[in-house]
Scaffold this motif. Structure first.
Motif, short mmCIF file in Angstrom:
data_model
loop_
_atom_site.label_atom_id
_atom_site.label_comp_id
_atom_site.label_asym_id
_atom_site.label_seq_id
_atom_site.Cartn_x
_atom_site.Cartn_y
_atom_site.Cartn_z
N UNK A 63 45.16 12.99 57.08
CA UNK A 63 44.87 13.97 58.12
C UNK A 63 43.82 13.44 59.10
N UNK A 64 42.89 12.62 58.61
CA UNK A 64 41.90 12.06 59.54
C UNK A 64 42.51 10.98 60.42
N UNK A 65 43.55 10.32 59.95
CA UNK A 65 44.24 9.36 60.81
C UNK A 65 44.94 10.05 61.96
N UNK A 66 45.32 11.31 61.76
CA UNK A 66 45.99 12.09 62.79
C UNK A 66 44.99 12.90 63.62
N UNK A 67 43.70 12.61 63.47
CA UNK A 67 42.65 13.36 64.15
C UNK A 67 42.00 12.49 65.22
N UNK A 68 41.85 13.05 66.41
CA UNK A 68 41.16 12.32 67.49
C UNK A 68 39.68 12.65 67.52
N UNK A 69 39.35 13.93 67.32
CA UNK A 69 37.95 14.34 67.41
C UNK A 69 37.61 15.36 66.34
N UNK A 70 36.32 15.42 66.03
CA UNK A 70 35.83 16.38 65.05
C UNK A 70 34.77 17.26 65.72
N UNK A 71 34.50 18.38 65.09
CA UNK A 71 33.52 19.33 65.60
C UNK A 71 32.66 19.79 64.44
N UNK A 72 31.70 20.64 64.74
CA UNK A 72 30.87 21.20 63.67
C UNK A 72 31.72 21.98 62.68
#
Length: 169
Positions: A63-72
């Protein structure tokens, strides 16, 4: 914070969890095969938990490979997941040392169920911040069938723990 730091932190926590679980296993105090067989439930409990941590680590990576950005909100959802995972060594040890008795198995099942809930929350948080057209949203589809199926199976296994802890495993 970039997703790389989140992934590295999570990988470190998962490595510590596995290390704690393996350090909880004590070698038999004799040199006979029967002594090794006496710790079989502890080893089987560790093996089961190792597989669950491995599945979680693998899914987390994807799932993190499919993630561009993170938030709080993604960071808090990730911590929520790691919290439930961090309880796994305790439940693993209790279950293994008590020959998969009902209440240790129930606790183990509750932790797995709440891990599945936390994972779904993390997926939703990532989807919200990355948008409905993100890679993760496309991979999950309208409903995360795999995640919901896992949640249902954990709930069924938890219910079975009251009837047959062995079957629940």
């Amino acid at each position: 914070m970039g997703k790389g730091r989140l992934e590295a932190f999570s990988d470190g926590v998962l490595a510590i969890i596995i290390t704690i679980m393996v350090l909880e296993m004590q070698a038999p105090h004799g040199g006979e095969l029967a002594e090794l067989l006496a710790v079989q439930p502890i080893f089987l409990s560790y093996l089961l938990s190792f597989v669950y941590v491995g599945i979680c680590w693998n899914s987390h990576h994807h799932i993190l490979q499919a993630t561009r950005k993170v938030s709080a909100s993604v960071m808090w959802a990730n911590l929520h997941l790691l919290f439930w995972l961090s309880l796994l060594p305790f439940a693993t040890a209790w279950m293994g040392e008590n020959l998969f008795a009902t209440w240790p198995t129930v606790l183990y099942g509750v932790i797995l169920l709440l891990m599945a809930v936390a994972f779904l929350i993390l997926e939703r948080a990532i989807t919200v911040i990355n948008g409905p057209d993100s890679l993760l949203a496309a991979a999950l589809g309208a409903a995360d069938r795999k995640g919901l199926l896992a949640l249902a199976l954990y709930a069924i296994a938890l219910s079975l723990a009251f009837v047959s802890p062995t079957l629940a495993q």
